[in-house]
Design a protein around this motif. Sequence first.
Motif, short mmCIF file in Angstrom:
data_model
loop_
_atom_site.label_atom_id
_atom_site.label_comp_id
_atom_site.label_asym_id
_atom_site.label_seq_id
_atom_site.Cartn_x
_atom_site.Cartn_y
_atom_site.Cartn_z
N LEU A 45 0.82 -1.22 0.00
CA LEU A 45 0.00 0.00 0.00
C LEU A 45 0.85 1.27 0.00
O LEU A 45 0.41 2.32 -0.50
CB LEU A 45 -0.94 -0.01 1.21
N GLU A 46 2.07 1.20 0.50
CA GLU A 46 2.88 2.41 0.66
C GLU A 46 3.06 3.20 -0.62
O GLU A 46 2.87 4.42 -0.62
CB GLU A 46 4.24 2.10 1.29
N PRO A 47 3.42 2.59 -1.78
CA PRO A 47 3.56 3.43 -2.98
C PRO A 47 2.24 4.07 -3.42
O PRO A 47 2.24 5.15 -4.01
CB PRO A 47 4.09 2.47 -4.04
N PRO A 81 -3.47 -3.36 6.57
CA PRO A 81 -3.54 -1.91 6.59
C PRO A 81 -4.95 -1.42 6.92
O PRO A 81 -5.93 -2.09 6.63
CB PRO A 81 -3.13 -1.50 5.18
N ASN A 82 -4.99 -0.25 7.52
CA ASN A 82 -6.24 0.34 7.95
C ASN A 82 -6.11 1.84 7.71
O ASN A 82 -5.31 2.50 8.36
CB ASN A 82 -6.46 0.04 9.44
N ARG A 94 -13.38 4.86 6.63
CA ARG A 94 -12.33 3.90 6.90
C ARG A 94 -12.30 2.87 5.77
O ARG A 94 -13.34 2.42 5.31
CB ARG A 94 -12.60 3.19 8.22
N VAL A 95 -11.10 2.52 5.35
CA VAL A 95 -10.90 1.46 4.36
C VAL A 95 -9.91 0.47 4.96
O VAL A 95 -8.80 0.84 5.32
CB VAL A 95 -10.35 2.03 3.03
N GLU A 101 -5.41 2.07 -5.77
CA GLU A 101 -5.31 3.53 -5.73
C GLU A 101 -6.64 4.19 -6.04
O GLU A 101 -7.01 5.19 -5.42
CB GLU A 101 -4.25 3.98 -6.73
N GLU A 102 -7.39 3.64 -7.00
CA GLU A 102 -8.65 4.28 -7.40
C GLU A 102 -9.64 4.35 -6.25
O GLU A 102 -10.39 5.33 -6.12
CB GLU A 102 -9.25 3.59 -8.62
N VAL A 103 -9.66 3.34 -5.39
CA VAL A 103 -10.58 3.33 -4.24
C VAL A 103 -10.22 4.45 -3.27
O VAL A 103 -11.08 5.24 -2.86
CB VAL A 103 -10.55 1.96 -3.53
N LEU A 104 -8.95 4.54 -2.91
CA LEU A 104 -8.52 5.57 -1.96
C LEU A 104 -8.65 6.97 -2.56
O LEU A 104 -9.09 7.90 -1.88
CB LEU A 104 -7.08 5.31 -1.53
#
Length: 117
Positions: A45-47, A81-82, A94-95, A101-104
């Motif tokens: 998730l970091e990138p 991840p949260n 909250r996800v 990426e598109e969701v966030l």
Amino acid sequence: MSDSELVSDELIHVESVDHFKRVVDREGVVLVDFYADWCGPCKMLEPIVETIAADTDALVAKVDIDEFQQLAGAYQVQSVPNVVFFADGEPKKRVVGMRGEEVLRRVVEDLSASSDR
């Protein structure tokens, strides 16, 4: 924390509970990535969160749940991840788990549109 950090296009690594409060207690959208160093999906998730920090107006902060267990508890982080999204200082969405990426990005855009009203 300097004023320039509040408009940073890079990840902010939370250094204390007070630092966390200063980061999330601001106008606009703040994406907070609760993670752990031992978490494989967190590393994936970091990138994605780095890209969101660089490409959007959202401030992006990272909280190590092992270092800041009290923050993880306060925000009911039970798995990583949260990602908790704040808008104008309040937690709004909250996800949980690895998401694209598109969701966030969509959550950031929706909350940005809501806080502009």
